[in-house]
Design a protein around this motif. Structure first.
Motif, PDB file in Angstrom:
ATOM      1  N   UNK A 190     -36.772 -13.794 -10.685  1.00  0.00           N
ATOM      2  CA  UNK A 190     -36.274 -15.173 -10.636  1.00  0.00           C
ATOM      3  C   UNK A 190     -34.965 -15.263 -11.421  1.00  0.00           C
ATOM      4  N   UNK A 191     -33.965 -15.883 -10.822  1.00  0.00           N
ATOM      5  CA  UNK A 191     -32.699 -16.148 -11.516  1.00  0.00           C
ATOM      6  C   UNK A 191     -31.891 -17.138 -10.681  1.00  0.00           C
ATOM      7  N   UNK A 192     -30.818 -17.640 -11.251  1.00  0.00           N
ATOM      8  CA  UNK A 192     -29.950 -18.561 -10.524  1.00  0.00           C
ATOM      9  C   UNK A 192     -28.500 -18.281 -10.878  1.00  0.00           C
ATOM     10  N   UNK A 193     -27.610 -18.652  -9.972  1.00  0.00           N
ATOM     11  CA  UNK A 193     -26.167 -18.529 -10.189  1.00  0.00           C
ATOM     12  C   UNK A 193     -25.545 -19.868  -9.815  1.00  0.00           C
ATOM     13  N   UNK A 194     -24.795 -20.446 -10.745  1.00  0.00           N
ATOM     14  CA  UNK A 194     -24.197 -21.758 -10.511  1.00  0.00           C
ATOM     15  C   UNK A 194     -22.812 -21.636  -9.886  1.00  0.00           C
ATOM     16  N   UNK A 195     -22.361 -22.723  -9.301  1.00  0.00           N
ATOM     17  CA  UNK A 195     -21.054 -22.763  -8.655  1.00  0.00           C
ATOM     18  C   UNK A 195     -19.944 -22.429  -9.652  1.00  0.00           C
ATOM     19  N   UNK A 196     -19.015 -21.551  -9.241  1.00  0.00           N
ATOM     20  CA  UNK A 196     -17.875 -21.199 -10.070  1.00  0.00           C
ATOM     21  C   UNK A 196     -18.113 -20.060 -11.044  1.00  0.00           C
ATOM     22  N   UNK A 197     -19.331 -19.546 -11.111  1.00  0.00           N
ATOM     23  CA  UNK A 197     -19.631 -18.449 -12.029  1.00  0.00           C
ATOM     24  C   UNK A 197     -19.251 -17.098 -11.422  1.00  0.00           C
ATOM     25  N   UNK A 198     -18.914 -16.156 -12.298  1.00  0.00           N
ATOM     26  CA  UNK A 198     -18.777 -14.746 -11.924  1.00  0.00           C
ATOM     27  C   UNK A 198     -19.849 -14.021 -12.724  1.00  0.00           C
ATOM     28  N   UNK A 199     -20.901 -13.589 -12.043  1.00  0.00           N
ATOM     29  CA  UNK A 199     -22.096 -13.069 -12.709  1.00  0.00           C
ATOM     30  C   UNK A 199     -22.284 -11.587 -12.374  1.00  0.00           C
ATOM     31  N   UNK A 200     -22.520 -10.780 -13.394  1.00  0.00           N
ATOM     32  CA  UNK A 200     -22.805  -9.371 -13.208  1.00  0.00           C
ATOM     33  C   UNK A 200     -24.290  -9.138 -12.981  1.00  0.00           C
ATOM     34  N   UNK A 201     -24.599  -8.219 -12.079  1.00  0.00           N
ATOM     35  CA  UNK A 201     -25.984  -7.890 -11.760  1.00  0.00           C
ATOM     36  C   UNK A 201     -26.180  -6.430 -12.147  1.00  0.00           C
ATOM     37  N   UNK A 202     -26.838  -6.211 -13.287  1.00  0.00           N
ATOM     38  CA  UNK A 202     -26.920  -4.887 -13.900  1.00  0.00           C
ATOM     39  C   UNK A 202     -28.298  -4.263 -13.763  1.00  0.00           C
ATOM     40  N   UNK A 203     -28.314  -2.953 -13.755  1.00  0.00           N
ATOM     41  CA  UNK A 203     -29.575  -2.226 -13.736  1.00  0.00           C
ATOM     42  C   UNK A 203     -29.313  -0.762 -13.445  1.00  0.00           C
ATOM     43  N   UNK A 204     -30.206   0.134 -13.877  1.00  0.00           N
ATOM     44  CA  UNK A 204     -30.031   1.551 -13.561  1.00  0.00           C
ATOM     45  C   UNK A 204     -30.204   1.802 -12.075  1.00  0.00           C
ATOM     46  N   UNK A 205     -29.798   2.986 -11.620  1.00  0.00           N
ATOM     47  CA  UNK A 205     -30.001   3.335 -10.210  1.00  0.00           C
ATOM     48  C   UNK A 205     -31.482   3.238  -9.864  1.00  0.00           C
ATOM     49  N   UNK A 206     -31.769   2.597  -8.740  1.00  0.00           N
ATOM     50  CA  UNK A 206     -33.159   2.439  -8.325  1.00  0.00           C
ATOM     51  C   UNK A 206     -33.845   1.227  -8.908  1.00  0.00           C
ATOM     52  N   UNK A 207     -33.093   0.365  -9.599  1.00  0.00           N
ATOM     53  CA  UNK A 207     -33.711  -0.806 -10.230  1.00  0.00           C
ATOM     54  C   UNK A 207     -34.033  -1.910  -9.228  1.00  0.00           C
ATOM     55  N   UNK A 208     -33.428  -1.860  -8.039  1.00  0.00           N
ATOM     56  CA  UNK A 208     -33.654  -2.903  -7.039  1.00  0.00           C
ATOM     57  C   UNK A 208     -32.452  -3.798  -6.822  1.00  0.00           C
ATOM     58  N   UNK A 209     -31.285  -3.401  -7.357  1.00  0.00           N
ATOM     59  CA  UNK A 209     -30.093  -4.246  -7.239  1.00  0.00           C
ATOM     60  C   UNK A 209     -29.659  -4.425  -5.783  1.00  0.00           C
ATOM     61  N   UNK A 210     -29.447  -3.295  -5.097  1.00  0.00           N
ATOM     62  CA  UNK A 210     -28.953  -3.381  -3.714  1.00  0.00           C
ATOM     63  C   UNK A 210     -29.961  -4.073  -2.800  1.00  0.00           C
ATOM     64  N   UNK A 211     -31.245  -3.816  -3.027  1.00  0.00           N
ATOM     65  CA  UNK A 211     -32.275  -4.479  -2.222  1.00  0.00           C
ATOM     66  C   UNK A 211     -32.197  -5.988  -2.398  1.00  0.00           C
ATOM     67  N   UNK A 212     -32.072  -6.437  -3.645  1.00  0.00           N
ATOM     68  CA  UNK A 212     -31.971  -7.871  -3.921  1.00  0.00           C
ATOM     69  C   UNK A 212     -30.746  -8.478  -3.251  1.00  0.00           C
ATOM     70  N   UNK A 213     -29.605  -7.790  -3.350  1.00  0.00           N
ATOM     71  CA  UNK A 213     -28.378  -8.320  -2.757  1.00  0.00           C
ATOM     72  C   UNK A 213     -28.469  -8.356  -1.231  1.00  0.00           C
ATOM     73  N   UNK A 214     -29.134  -7.386  -0.629  1.00  0.00           N
ATOM     74  CA  UNK A 214     -29.323  -7.403   0.828  1.00  0.00           C
ATOM     75  C   UNK A 214     -30.202  -8.572   1.261  1.00  0.00           C
TER      76      UNK A 214
END
Length: 344
Positions: free
Chosen positions: A21-45
């Motif tokens: 669970x997380x949120x990103x507000x209008x106008x923000x530049x937010x980094x999405x961090x995690x080690x390889x295999x953490x689920x970053x690309x899956x979440x973005x897809x």
């Protein structure tokens, strides 16, 4: 702009994203961090509408990604880690083709393409075959592709992957400029890139949220990482005194720093135990000073050293109870997906 609640994604019995669970507000530049295999690309897809979720709710610009998929995707400019380009097409031709696919009205298409090329700084290669471009310029074409429909939200997955340091700086400056007109969610494991580009970061490990907040908030979570000490006295005695203090994990003489000082003066870096409470670190500093005086050393300087973002990242991921050190953590998200789905 983005609201994620209890997002889960499974491939068979393998849990890739777990109650995220997380949120990103209008106008923000937010980094999405995690080690390889953490689920970053899956979440973005999932956020981009390319992969379905197992459970949970995701809203993009007020549109539910399941119920209003087309409306949600129309608001997103997505750049995957490996940008799929047509090498036989020229840059302007490719972007016009992509604008058509994204339903940019024909009368506006030329203007939108020119604007995207300007923002990505690729006007000079507009008539060049994509196959003849360098890696850095191909990444810029991918950025222009994400921008061509004027989306309010940009989702960028490892936009500087495979670039040299000069190319990374160029792409980073472009992303920084995008933040003035777009909301940006940026995935990367290059911490300097996140620090330079983002106002806030979300950190995940093994598909679970482990921390989020501004860069200052994240470093504050770890408090004091160690001590920087300059003393006049015998180096061995100073080291023994510091190492005897409860809460000091290790201490070493900093040879390079010491060489620049006068004879008899030594510089020592001490690391605090990672499990030490922040309130206890102040007492450790006091006890270190007392131990050095008792050992006959004269204290020139003693000050706390704050955790760097790299140390925070390691502490939040490697030391997190959900990180099991399994081989999955060594694979990219896309590799994990292919293995679990049976793809070659």
């Amino acid at each position: 702009m983005i609201s994620v609640q209890n997002l889960c994604k499974r491939y068979g019995t393998k849990v890739v994203v777990s109650h995220l669970s997380f949120s990103v507000d209008k106008g923000e530049v937010v980094g999405f961090l995690g080690p390889n295999g953490a689920g970053k690309s899956t979440t973005l897809r999932i956020l981009s509408g390319f992969v379905g979720m197992t459970s949970g709710t995701v809203e993009v610009c007020g549109h539910d990604i399941r119920q209003e998929s087309l409306e949600a995707r129309a608001k997103v400019g997505y750049m995957p880690e490996s940008v799929p380009l047509y090498p036989e097409m020229r840059v302007a031709e490719y972007l016009a083709f992509r604008a058509e696919l994204k339903r940019v009205p024909r009368p506006s298409r030329k203007t939108f393409v020119a604007e995207a090329m300007g923002k990505a700084n690729i006007e000079s290669v507009a008539s060049t075959l994509i196959g003849n471009l360098s890696k850095g310029y191909r990444q810029r074409v991918g950025l222009a592709d994400a921008l061509v429909a004027r989306p309010p939200l940009l989702i960028l997955d490892e936009p500087t992957a495979g670039l040299d340091p000069n190319q990374i700086r160029e792409v980073r400056s472009l992303i920084h400029a995008f933040g003035k007109e777009h909301t940006v969610l940026l995935s990367s494991h290059i911490l300097s890139e996140i620090e330079a580009s983002c106002s806030r970061a979300i950190v995940i490990a093994n598909g679970k949220l482990v921390a989020q907040g501004t860069m200052g908030d994240l470093t504050t979570k770890r408090g004091v990482a160690g001590l920087f000490v300059v003393v006049r006295g015998e180096a061995g005695a100073a080291l023994s005194a510091i190492r005897s203090v409860l809460g000091i994990a290790k201490a070493e003489v900093q040879e390079q720093e010491t060489l620049a000082l006068e004879p008899g003066v030594v510089t020592i870096r001490a690391w605090l135990d990672k499990k030490l409470e922040q309130a206890a670190s102040a007492r450790t500093i006091e006890q270190t000073a007392s131990a050095l005086v008792s050992a006959g050393c004269f204290i020139r300087e003693i000050r706390p050293v704050k955790s760097s973002l790299e140390e925070v990242f390691a502490a939040l991921t490697l030391d997190h109870p959900d990180f099991d050190g399994s081989p999955r953590a060594a694979n990219s998200d896309s590799d994990s997906e292919r293995k679990e789905s049976g793809e070659p």
